[in-house]
Design an enzyme around this catalytic site. Structure first.
Site, short mmCIF file in Angstrom:
data_model
loop_
_atom_site.label_atom_id
_atom_site.label_comp_id
_atom_site.label_asym_id
_atom_site.label_seq_id
_atom_site.Cartn_x
_atom_site.Cartn_y
_atom_site.Cartn_z
CD GLU A 106 -1.56 -2.22 2.09
OE1 GLU A 106 -0.48 -2.19 2.71
OE2 GLU A 106 -2.30 -3.20 2.07
CE1 TYR A 118 7.56 1.14 -3.76
CE2 TYR A 118 5.44 2.18 -3.47
CZ TYR A 118 6.67 1.85 -2.98
OH TYR A 118 7.01 2.20 -1.70
#
Length: 158
Positions: A106, A118
């Protein structure tokens, strides 16, 4: 920039905790890191070190057939030097070595720099956790990497 990424040691906890407090508005406690490093058999942590100084750290939990990134942080003076990417790749390699090819995390909706990193490493957005962060009720973007091996360019058996 010369540094090494290596597994965390108990002696690293104080330095990791200092970075944690610098980087997060609701930091984990020092004791949480002690427990993660010394007691949690499902946890794996790595640090980036240069000349005996911890520059950053990252951790994950290995749960059945997936890895969950718990935290990743780089000392503010050493950001934008590839350390975060190196730390995350080290976690990905460790998960892969353990037979895990999926990873999740998260990230704050406002943390565009982290989301970009990411995505660069093969993560995709799959959902949102509304009000996830307790300090300001910010949403968390849920991201998954469904093929660590592909993201790292690995072939079967490597």
């Amino acid at each position: 920039m010369d540094y090494v990424v290596r597994p965390i040691k108990s002696d690293d906890v104080d330095a990791v905790w200092e970075i944690e407090k610098m980087c997060f508005s609701v930091p984990w406690s020092r004791q949480s890191f002690v427990l993660e490093v010394e007691k949690n058999k499902c946890a794996r942590y790595v640090v980036a070190e240069q000349d005996g100084n911890v520059l950053g750290y990252a951790g994950m939990w290995l749960i059945v057939d997936e890895a969950h990134v718990t935290n990743i942080a780089v000392h503010p003076l050493f950001r934008r030097k590839g350390i975060g990417q190196a730390l995350l790749k080290a976690l990905m390699m460790e998960a892969y070595r353990m037979g895990i090819d999926k990873m999740t995390l998260e990230v704050r909706a406002s943390n565009i720099a982290a989301q970009s990193l990411y995505k660069k490493l093969g993560f995709v957005e799959v959902g949102v956790r509304k009000g996830y962060y307790s300090d300001n009720d910010e949403d968390a973007v849920i991201m998954w990497n469904f093929s660590i091996s592909r993201a790292l360019g690995l072939k079967q058996g490597e």
